[in-house]
Write a protein that holds these residues in place. Structure first.
Motif, PDB file in Angstrom:
ATOM      1  N   TYR A  72       0.843  -1.205   0.000  1.00  0.00           N
ATOM      2  CA  TYR A  72       0.000   0.000   0.000  1.00  0.00           C
ATOM      3  C   TYR A  72       0.879   1.256   0.000  1.00  0.00           C
ATOM      4  CZ  TYR A  72      -3.564   3.329   1.517  1.00  0.00           C
ATOM      5  OH  TYR A  72      -4.429   4.398   1.610  1.00  0.00           O
ATOM      6  N   ASN A  73       0.534   2.201  -0.862  1.00  0.00           N
ATOM      7  CA  ASN A  73       1.274   3.469  -0.998  1.00  0.00           C
ATOM      8  C   ASN A  73       2.715   3.239  -1.460  1.00  0.00           C
ATOM      9  OD1 ASN A  73      -0.695   5.371  -0.439  1.00  0.00           O
ATOM     10  ND2 ASN A  73      -0.316   5.354   1.768  1.00  0.00           N
ATOM     11  N   PHE A  74       2.935   2.184  -2.234  1.00  0.00           N
ATOM     12  CA  PHE A  74       4.298   1.877  -2.694  1.00  0.00           C
ATOM     13  C   PHE A  74       4.885   3.026  -3.506  1.00  0.00           C
ATOM     14  CE2 PHE A  74       6.986   0.150  -6.141  1.00  0.00           C
ATOM     15  CZ  PHE A  74       8.035  -0.344  -5.375  1.00  0.00           C
ATOM     16  N   MET A  75       4.165   3.488  -4.515  1.00  0.00           N
ATOM     17  CA  MET A  75       4.682   4.561  -5.365  1.00  0.00           C
ATOM     18  C   MET A  75       4.785   5.880  -4.620  1.00  0.00           C
ATOM     19  SD  MET A  75       5.707   3.418  -8.192  1.00  0.00           S
ATOM     20  CE  MET A  75       6.050   5.018  -8.915  1.00  0.00           C
ATOM     21  N   LEU A 218       2.281  -2.861 -14.977  1.00  0.00           N
ATOM     22  CA  LEU A 218       3.682  -2.510 -15.242  1.00  0.00           C
ATOM     23  C   LEU A 218       3.775  -1.246 -16.102  1.00  0.00           C
ATOM     24  CD1 LEU A 218       5.300  -6.008 -15.937  1.00  0.00           C
ATOM     25  CD2 LEU A 218       5.574  -4.575 -13.903  1.00  0.00           C
ATOM     26  N   GLU A 219       2.913  -1.145 -17.084  1.00  0.00           N
ATOM     27  CA  GLU A 219       2.916   0.046 -17.935  1.00  0.00           C
ATOM     28  C   GLU A 219       2.556   1.289 -17.133  1.00  0.00           C
ATOM     29  OE1 GLU A 219       0.174  -0.979 -20.972  1.00  0.00           O
ATOM     30  OE2 GLU A 219       1.609  -2.185 -22.129  1.00  0.00           O
ATOM     31  N   VAL A 220       1.594   1.152 -16.232  1.00  0.00           N
ATOM     32  CA  VAL A 220       1.211   2.289 -15.384  1.00  0.00           C
ATOM     33  C   VAL A 220       2.371   2.697 -14.485  1.00  0.00           C
ATOM     34  CG1 VAL A 220      -0.309   3.014 -13.506  1.00  0.00           C
ATOM     35  CG2 VAL A 220      -1.246   1.748 -15.439  1.00  0.00           C
ATOM     36  N   ARG A 221       3.046   1.709 -13.894  1.00  0.00           N
ATOM     37  CA  ARG A 221       4.169   2.026 -12.994  1.00  0.00           C
ATOM     38  C   ARG A 221       5.332   2.655 -13.766  1.00  0.00           C
ATOM     39  NH1 ARG A 221       0.822   2.140 -10.157  1.00  0.00           N
ATOM     40  NH2 ARG A 221       0.220   0.751  -8.448  1.00  0.00           N
ATOM     41  N   THR A 222       5.553   2.204 -14.989  1.00  0.00           N
ATOM     42  CA  THR A 222       6.608   2.803 -15.811  1.00  0.00           C
ATOM     43  C   THR A 222       6.312   4.269 -16.073  1.00  0.00           C
ATOM     44  OG1 THR A 222       7.091   0.684 -16.897  1.00  0.00           O
ATOM     45  CG2 THR A 222       7.794   2.678 -18.033  1.00  0.00           C
ATOM     46  N   THR A 223       5.088   4.561 -16.438  1.00  0.00           N
ATOM     47  CA  THR A 223       4.697   5.949 -16.703  1.00  0.00           C
ATOM     48  C   THR A 223       4.817   6.800 -15.446  1.00  0.00           C
ATOM     49  OG1 THR A 223       3.157   5.214 -18.422  1.00  0.00           O
ATOM     50  CG2 THR A 223       2.834   7.426 -17.532  1.00  0.00           C
ATOM     51  N   ASP A 227       7.400   9.946 -14.996  1.00  0.00           N
ATOM     52  CA  ASP A 227       6.860  11.265 -14.639  1.00  0.00           C
ATOM     53  C   ASP A 227       7.511  11.778 -13.364  1.00  0.00           C
ATOM     54  OD1 ASP A 227       5.220  11.201 -16.832  1.00  0.00           O
ATOM     55  OD2 ASP A 227       3.436  10.535 -15.735  1.00  0.00           O
ATOM     56  N   LEU A 228       7.764  10.868 -12.430  1.00  0.00           N
ATOM     57  CA  LEU A 228       8.413  11.263 -11.177  1.00  0.00           C
ATOM     58  C   LEU A 228       9.824  11.776 -11.423  1.00  0.00           C
ATOM     59  CD1 LEU A 228       8.532  11.314  -8.089  1.00  0.00           C
ATOM     60  CD2 LEU A 228       9.133   8.892  -8.124  1.00  0.00           C
ATOM     61  N   LEU A 229      10.533  11.121 -12.327  1.00  0.00           N
ATOM     62  CA  LEU A 229      11.892  11.589 -12.633  1.00  0.00           C
ATOM     63  C   LEU A 229      11.871  12.943 -13.351  1.00  0.00           C
ATOM     64  CD1 LEU A 229      13.671   8.292 -13.794  1.00  0.00           C
ATOM     65  CD2 LEU A 229      13.653   9.369 -11.528  1.00  0.00           C
ATOM     66  N   HIS A 230      10.864  13.152 -14.198  1.00  0.00           N
ATOM     67  CA  HIS A 230      10.761  14.450 -14.878  1.00  0.00           C
ATOM     68  C   HIS A 230      10.499  15.571 -13.876  1.00  0.00           C
ATOM     69  CE1 HIS A 230      10.329  12.188 -18.718  1.00  0.00           C
ATOM     70  NE2 HIS A 230      10.802  13.297 -19.245  1.00  0.00           N
TER      71      HIS A 230
END
Length: 233
Positions: A72-75, A218-223, A227-230
């Motif tokens: 939970y709340n990993f990202m 996986l695609e959602v986490r990649t995006t 976005d977080l790095l940007h």
């Protein structure tokens, strides 16, 4: 009165004689049909296919259930660690979560400091590896679903050829009961093949559906990660 009794006795005797002439219908023993000697050479491979399909389905289902679970709340925790510059804590969090998403994010974290395109490529490559790992063995279910009905039909054709050959070899002793017995015994392999094929197909579609859900995640986490790095550029 005496004639009446004689007539009733004669009718009873006739009824018994007619009953003796009527063939008795025997109950079908499916156990005997399944394990009949002339169909066992097909039934054994079908049983092995069914057992392997069940084993593979249960195994992949357990793997996919683990892959679908995420802390939970990993990202959100990953985002906080990156904003605070605590990359080691973010990596440790990923290592503590045994799922494809965490390994994908961990691969991206190990590339921080390089150009964003290189990070994206590394993350996408890791995603492809994870998907390939999840799809491993799934094609076997599709193969069983395709082969089992044909194998069962082969057993039926061979059994019917044998039954008609026996009838042609000895036409004088032709017995419709023997012929029909050989035919329905042979057709049990088709029934078994269809059952195994349908179950394998259902297993395959269920596994493919679950894999699609994991791939979407996986695609959602990649995006989200890119976005977080940007945000921190």
């Amino acid at each position: 009165m005496k004639h009446l009794l004689l007539l009733q006795a004669a009718n009873a005797t006739s009824a018994v004689a007619v009953a003796d002439q009527v063939p008795q219908v025997q109950e079908t023993s499916y156990f005997k049909l399944v394990f009949a000697a002339n169909s066992l050479w097909i039934m054994i491979p079908l049983f092995l296919m069914l057992g392997f399909a069940i084993y593979l389905f249960v195994k992949k289902l357990m793997v996919l259930n683990r892959a679908s679970k995420e802390e939970y709340n990993f990202m959100n925790n990953i985002r906080d660690f990156i904003h605070d510059g605590k990359l080691d804590s973010a990596v440790a969090l990923c290592k503590g979560n045994d799922n494809p998403s965490a390994r994908l994010i961990e691969k991206g974290l190990s590339r921080i400091g390089r150009p964003l395109d290189d990070i994206r490529t590394a993350v996408e490559n890791e995603g492809n590896i994870e998907v390939g790992r999840l799809e491993k063995g799934v094609s076997a279910l599709a193969t069983i679903a395709a082969i089992a009905p044909m194998l069962g039909f082969l057993g039926t054709v061979v059994g019917m050829v044998s039954a008609f050959h026996n009838m042609a070899a000895d036409p004088n002793n032709f017995n419709i009961g023997t012929l029909s017995s050989g035919i329905y015994t042979a057709m049990i392999t088709t029934v078994a093949g269809l059952i195994v094929g349908v179950l394998a197909l259902v297993f395959h579609n269920m596994i493919v559906s679950k894999i699609s859900n994991v791939v979407y995640n996986l695609e959602v986490r990649t995006t989200e990660f890119m976005d977080l790095l940007h945000e921190n550029v």
